[in-house]
Write a protein that holds these residues in place. Structure first.
Motif, PDB file in Angstrom:
ATOM      1  N   ALA A  19       0.652  -1.210  -0.464  1.00 33.70           N
ATOM      2  CA  ALA A  19      -0.200  -0.526   0.003  1.00 33.70           C
ATOM      3  C   ALA A  19       0.652   1.313   0.235  1.00 33.70           C
ATOM      4  N   GLY A  20       1.724   1.358   0.739  1.00 35.46           N
ATOM      5  CA  GLY A  20       2.706   2.207   0.844  1.00 35.46           C
ATOM      6  C   GLY A  20       3.798   2.872  -0.731  1.00 35.46           C
ATOM      7  N   LYS A  21       4.048   1.542  -0.893  1.00 35.48           N
ATOM      8  CA  LYS A  21       4.534   2.215  -2.590  1.00 35.48           C
ATOM      9  C   LYS A  21       3.076   2.310  -3.472  1.00 35.48           C
ATOM     10  N   CYS A  22       2.173   2.183  -3.456  1.00 37.82           N
ATOM     11  CA  CYS A  22       0.979   2.373  -4.152  1.00 37.82           C
ATOM     12  C   CYS A  22       1.086   3.882  -4.281  1.00 37.82           C
ATOM     13  N   VAL A  23       0.763   4.720  -3.390  1.00 35.07           N
ATOM     14  CA  VAL A  23       0.724   5.668  -2.567  1.00 35.07           C
ATOM     15  C   VAL A  23       1.870   7.250  -3.473  1.00 35.07           C
ATOM     16  N   GLU A  24       3.109   6.009  -3.263  1.00 34.38           N
ATOM     17  CA  GLU A  24       4.978   6.528  -3.701  1.00 34.38           C
ATOM     18  C   GLU A  24       3.911   7.019  -4.802  1.00 34.38           C
ATOM     19  N   ILE A  25       3.722   5.411  -5.889  1.00 30.75           N
ATOM     20  CA  ILE A  25       4.108   6.049  -7.044  1.00 30.75           C
ATOM     21  C   ILE A  25       2.368   6.977  -7.412  1.00 30.75           C
ATOM     22  N   LEU A  26       1.354   7.078  -6.511  1.00 28.88           N
ATOM     23  CA  LEU A  26       0.772   8.045  -6.807  1.00 28.88           C
ATOM     24  C   LEU A  26       1.479   9.377  -6.999  1.00 28.88           C
ATOM     25  N   GLY A  27       2.073   9.869  -5.827  1.00 25.81           N
ATOM     26  CA  GLY A  27       2.990  10.756  -6.047  1.00 25.81           C
ATOM     27  C   GLY A  27       3.493  10.984  -7.223  1.00 25.81           C
ATOM     28  N   CYS A  28       4.146  10.160  -7.741  1.00 28.14           N
ATOM     29  CA  CYS A  28       4.921   9.628  -8.997  1.00 28.14           C
ATOM     30  C   CYS A  28       4.231  10.381  -9.738  1.00 28.14           C
ATOM     31  N   ILE A  29       3.584   9.526 -10.348  1.00 28.34           N
ATOM     32  CA  ILE A  29       2.424   9.485 -11.343  1.00 28.34           C
ATOM     33  C   ILE A  29       1.886  11.086 -11.557  1.00 28.34           C
ATOM     34  N   GLN A  30       1.514  12.076 -10.258  1.00 30.70           N
ATOM     35  CA  GLN A  30       1.049  13.207 -10.097  1.00 30.70           C
ATOM     36  C   GLN A  30       1.799  14.165 -10.433  1.00 30.70           C
ATOM     37  N   ALA A  31       3.339  13.833  -9.608  1.00 32.33           N
ATOM     38  CA  ALA A  31       3.986  14.570 -10.737  1.00 32.33           C
ATOM     39  C   ALA A  31       4.997  14.535 -12.409  1.00 32.33           C
ATOM     40  N   VAL A  32       4.128  13.610 -12.881  1.00 30.02           N
ATOM     41  CA  VAL A  32       4.686  13.294 -14.226  1.00 30.02           C
ATOM     42  C   VAL A  32       3.521  13.695 -14.594  1.00 30.02           C
ATOM     43  N   LEU A  33       2.046  13.709 -14.434  1.00 34.38           N
ATOM     44  CA  LEU A  33       0.966  14.653 -14.968  1.00 34.38           C
ATOM     45  C   LEU A  33       1.883  16.128 -15.200  1.00 34.38           C
ATOM     46  N   ASP A  34       1.406  16.595 -14.134  1.00 31.08           N
ATOM     47  CA  ASP A  34       1.960  17.810 -13.912  1.00 31.08           C
ATOM     48  C   ASP A  34       2.902  18.522 -14.577  1.00 31.08           C
ATOM     49  N   MET A  35       3.914  17.612 -14.850  1.00 30.81           N
ATOM     50  CA  MET A  35       4.898  18.040 -15.688  1.00 30.81           C
ATOM     51  C   MET A  35       4.507  18.831 -17.210  1.00 30.81           C
ATOM     52  N   SER A  36       3.929  17.258 -17.375  1.00 31.05           N
ATOM     53  CA  SER A  36       3.695  16.598 -18.509  1.00 31.05           C
ATOM     54  C   SER A  36       2.802  18.243 -19.156  1.00 31.05           C
ATOM     55  N   VAL A  37       1.985  18.960 -18.265  1.00 28.95           N
ATOM     56  CA  VAL A  37       0.623  19.557 -18.505  1.00 28.95           C
ATOM     57  C   VAL A  37       1.500  20.937 -18.562  1.00 28.95           C
ATOM     58  N   THR A  38       1.795  20.930 -18.207  1.00 30.10           N
ATOM     59  CA  THR A  38       3.086  22.694 -17.865  1.00 30.10           C
ATOM     60  C   THR A  38       3.643  22.247 -19.362  1.00 30.10           C
ATOM     61  N   TYR A  39       4.303  21.437 -20.163  1.00 24.86           N
ATOM     62  CA  TYR A  39       5.532  21.375 -21.220  1.00 24.86           C
ATOM     63  C   TYR A  39       4.136  21.735 -22.030  1.00 24.86           C
ATOM     64  N   VAL A  40       3.861  20.551 -21.721  1.00 23.40           N
ATOM     65  CA  VAL A  40       2.676  21.014 -23.495  1.00 23.40           C
ATOM     66  C   VAL A  40       2.120  22.407 -23.651  1.00 23.40           C
ATOM     67  N   ALA A  41       1.666  23.221 -22.564  1.00 25.76           N
ATOM     68  CA  ALA A  41       1.070  23.948 -22.130  1.00 25.76           C
ATOM     69  C   ALA A  41       1.748  25.356 -23.191  1.00 25.76           C
ATOM     70  N   GLY A  42       2.968  25.340 -22.821  1.00 26.71           N
ATOM     71  CA  GLY A  42       4.145  25.762 -22.980  1.00 26.71           C
ATOM     72  C   GLY A  42       4.453  25.706 -24.630  1.00 26.71           C
ATOM     73  N   ARG A  43       4.888  24.810 -24.950  1.00 34.07           N
ATOM     74  CA  ARG A  43       5.824  24.014 -26.363  1.00 34.07           C
ATOM     75  C   ARG A  43       5.019  24.431 -27.474  1.00 34.07           C
ATOM     76  N   GLU A  44       6.008  25.333 -28.465  1.00 35.82           N
ATOM     77  CA  GLU A  44       5.566  25.690 -29.386  1.00 35.82           C
ATOM     78  C   GLU A  44       5.701  24.839 -30.628  1.00 35.82           C
ATOM     79  N   GLN A  45       4.583  24.232 -31.716  1.00 38.27           N
ATOM     80  CA  GLN A  45       5.318  23.265 -33.076  1.00 38.27           C
ATOM     81  C   GLN A  45       4.356  23.778 -33.829  1.00 38.27           C
ATOM     82  N   PHE A  46       4.651  23.838 -34.715  1.00 40.00           N
ATOM     83  CA  PHE A  46       3.261  24.550 -36.276  1.00 40.00           C
ATOM     84  C   PHE A  46       2.937  25.517 -35.795  1.00 40.00           C
TER      85      PHE A  46
END
Lengths: 372, 400
Positions: free
Chosen positions: A237-264
């Motif tokens: 269960a503790g590792k599930c929580v760690e995973i949750l923290g990790c994937i929340q961070a991945v989501l946050d990073m991704s949203v920030t990146y794609v909201a700023g990056r321009e192509q085409f």
């Protein structure tokens, strides 16, 4: 029904996030990669001063008497920060084992030192040829005088080179299982590190005729089995929580990146394919959050939790892989470079998804729990 | 955090459970041939079952549970959203006949939320008694996922509006009494800003319905044509040109009320029992690792959906709009409905394809039916793609 943190947990969560964002930059994980024997002890001391080591330790033993839900709040923040320190093996596993034990003198001796941050524990369970189960343990604890002589080989022992104690398992000569604590500087211990994905300093630990006193035995026989099952539940269960923290961070990073990056000539976050990657990540994060909270809450309440933990860990472990993949895809080539933190999350989440039972291991447990 | 029912919630749960066990005809849950989260089913397998369903519903109405969720006099909900969720879960688990869920789950709460005092007094009692049932007049030939493009027009004429246009995919329009219809009241305004909701009586002159036969061979959809249909201004609900705004809320209600979460659990239990009782090629299905794995994955995803379901109810009780969260629930539940059917087909091997009442059909032919029926789930009430757009744009703030 209330699926959310209570007020105290919200405060703990906010302060943990704030503290770790300041004190635990990702450089610590890179330092850890480059020097596999040490971790940042200054940070460890500060965490101990905040009372984190003893969050789920009884007040009688120097802790603050919280429950597993409170500890999970910290673990989520640690996952988000990719904390490279032996918190899990010390404050989660060893603290659980010791509190479960009836060996009063050892509890009185060791628990307060865990709570005040002065002891580091490593957990030595898996043996060559085994995976997560406790069914095939071969390490031997032979009765010798007033104590035992322990021999065996353990793998995937995190932070073994930094540990003061090992929490380990062995069989007695009558084939009963035993859980014991062993001083890391005992004569006859040999430690060989091997590199693993998340730089947690996992090691092979060989024990040859280690002499331990009787008081180092935390549980024998059925009690040992029950203790190890509890450790597995809490750890999964503790590792599930760690995973949750990790994937929340991945989501946050991704949203920030794609909201700023321009192509085409456009923000790439306006492309539907990219939006759907992000939406899928958000769904995985939410799903992991609530299936995990249920498991954590049941453990904290002392309710039966085998099914809920098995479901949570099988889900979180596979979500870690799916979200990790999408996080890299949304970032493009930079995600393949060391300078971006994305791979640190991938490493951490993947290691957590393997730890204490992977997706397949827990799916089989789920199958049993649903009556198959 | 308290991830169990409160004492009050548990008592409510148990009361419903006992009621259902007592009042539903023996073996009822093994009769309906519907897949979880379906939009396509209407019928029962056997003659006479619809009479039993009506008799049962009378008892639900007597119990006060149809109007359990709003208190007309006080203009507030009499029960919590969590209790409503508990009610829906139990009803769907027992596959109990329900009141038309469009009516009780969407129209009633919308009236309660945006209707005038007079409108509430007029409509809520006849909804509660089962006299007024509704269909959703949203989609048009050129307004499917893009509901802002609705063209059916309503033009003011004295105390009335005159409606002209066409609605399609109108599920159950031929079985209900009124439409909860969105139409264009301002031709000049930007497309999302000129829409309004009306209640339209099916019997109004100028309405013509043509049946559309669905993939299962059932008459569930209709094409509805409106030709100079005269509707009183009193039937305009929620403010003129506020329609798109109200639609967003109505869609939230829809995404929650149509989940039928208990149906997933019941369907899963049937598949599990079949797997336990059946051997293929001399080997019990339940012993095959790949089948155990698939069943465990489905069971876990059902549990995830339960959690997401309770979450939306909890948010509503806190007075929050679970706009993004209901989209997440809708997406995960409907994708699960399809995946569960596909996986069940894989597990059943050659037997999964048998349709209808054949003795050889596993689980009453439900799986082959679900395989087709569940296609509607990821399309109706907003496709999975629209759900992901909502999650990305409204949830994560990505640009439109």
């Amino acid at each position: 029904m209330n699926l959310d943190f209570n007020e105290q947990q919200k405060i703990l969560s906010d302060s943990a996030q704030e503290f770790l964002s300041k004190e635990c930059p990702k450089e610590l994980m890179r330092q850890r990669r480059d020097s596999s024997t040490e971790f940042n002890r200054e940070l460890w001391k500060k965490m101990a001063d905040l009372g984190w080591m003893g969050v789920a330790i009884d007040e009688d033993y120097g802790g603050s008497g919280g429950n597993f839900s409170d500890l999970a709040v910290l673990l989520e923040a640690m996952g988000e920060a990719c904390l490279p320190a032996p918190f899990f093996s010390t404050a989660v596993i060893a603290a659980t084992a010791l509190q479960f034990s009836n060996t009063e003198s050892t509890k009185t001796d060791l628990l307060p030192k865990i709570a005040d941050g002065s002891l580091i524990f490593s957990y030595a369970l898996i043996e060559p040829g085994n995976s997560y189960s406790i069914d095939n343990i071969k390490a031997l604890a032979k009765k010798e005088g007033q104590g035992f002589s322990v021999s065996g080989t353990k793998l995937f022992v995190e932070y073994a080179q930094a540990a003061d104690y090992f929490l380990t398992t062995a069989k007695l000569e009558n084939n009963e299982l035993v859980v014991l604590v062993i001083k890391a500087d005992s004569a006859g211990i040999k430690i060989d590190p091997f590199g693993t994905l998340d730089f947690a300093g996992q090691c092979e630990v060989r024990m040859q005729n280690i002499k331990v006193p009787e008081s180092s035995v935390l549980a024998i026989g059925d009690e040992a089995v029950a203790m190890l099952q509890q450790i597995e539940l809490v750890s999964a269960a503790g590792k599930c929580v760690e995973i949750l923290g990790c994937i929340q961070a991945v989501l946050d990073m991704s949203v920030t990146y794609v909201a700023g990056r321009e192509q085409f000539g456009q923000i790439i976050g306006s492309f539907q394919s990219v939006q759907h990657h992000c939406a899928n990540m958000a769904v995985e994060v939410d799903s992991t959050r609530y299936i995990t909270r249920q498991a954590v809450w049941r453990i904290a309440q002392g309710l039966p939790a085998n099914k809920e933990v098995a479901m949570a860990k099988s889900y979180a472990s596979s979500a870690a892989v799916r979200v990790g993949k999408l996080g890299h895809q949304t970032h493009g080539a930079i995600s393949f470079c060391d300078e971006l933190d994305m791979h640190l999350y991938l490493r951490r989440a993947h290691a957590a998804s393997i730890a204490f039972g992977d997706t397949e291991y827990y799916l089989e447990k789920v199958a049993v729990e649903i009556g198959l | 955090m308290d991830i169990k029912f409160s004492k009050e919630e548990q008592e409510f749960h148990d009361e419903i459970d006992e009621f259902l066990q007592r009042e539903l005809p023996e073996g009822w849950a093994d009769k309906p041939v519907t897949w979880p989260h379906d939009y396509a089913s209407s019928g029962y397998q056997e003659q006479g079952d619809s009479d039993l369903a009506e008799a049962f519903l009378e008892k639900v109405i007597e119990k006060g549970w149809v109007k359990a969720f709003w208190d007309i006099g006080a203009e507030r909900q009499a029960y919590s959203n969590m209790q409503q969720a508990i009610f829906d879960e139990r009803m769907s688990y027992y596959r109990a006949p329900t009141m038309n869920s469009v009516t009780t789950g969407i129209v009633a709460p919308m009236l309660l939320r945006v209707g005038t005092k007079e409108q509430k007094e007029k409509w809520l009692p006849i909804i509660a008694s089962g006299e007024a049932t509704f269909w959703l007049g949203y989609s048009e030939p050129n307004a499917g996922s893009d509901l802002g493009s609705v063209r059916t027009s309503a033009v003011e004429d004295g105390d009335d509006y005159i409606l002209n246009g066409q609605k399609c995919w109108s599920s159950g329009a031929h079985l209900t009494d009124y439409s909860w219809m969105i139409v264009r009241t301002d031709q000049e305004a930007r497309k999302h800003q000129g829409l309004s909701f009306f209640i339209v009586d099916n019997k109004t002159p100028g309405i013509k319905m043509d049946p559309v036969i669905n993939i299962l061979g059932d008459h569930s959809f209709n094409n509805v044509f409106l030709d100079d249909v005269r509707i009183s201004k009193d039937n305009l609900i929620g403010g003129k040109n506020r329609g798109f705004y109200n639609l967003m809320t109505a869609l939230d209600y829809e995404r929650i009320c149509l989940v039928g979460i208990g149906g997933f659990k019941r369907m899963f239990e049937e598949i599990r029992d079949y797997v336990k009782a059946t051997s293929h090629d001399g080997r019990p299905l339940s012993e095959k690792p790949s089948i155990r794995n698939k069943m465990a994955r489905i069971a876990t995803r059902i549990e995830v959906n339960y959690m997401l379901f309770w979450r939306t109810a909890e948010m509503l009780d806190r007075g929050e709009d679970p706009n993004v969260e209901s989209s997440i629930l809708k997406l995960t539940a409907t994708e699960l409905a399809r995946d569960m059917a596909e996986i069940a087909m894989e597990i059943l091997g050659p037997y999964g394809q048998i349709t209808g009442n054949s003795e050889r059909a596993p689980i009453r032919g439900l799986v082959s039916r679900g395989f087709l029926e569940s296609i509607s789930a990821t399309i109706g009430a907003g496709t999975s793609e629209v759900m992901r757009n909502i999650i990305a744009q409204r949830g994560l703030g990505l640009p439109r």
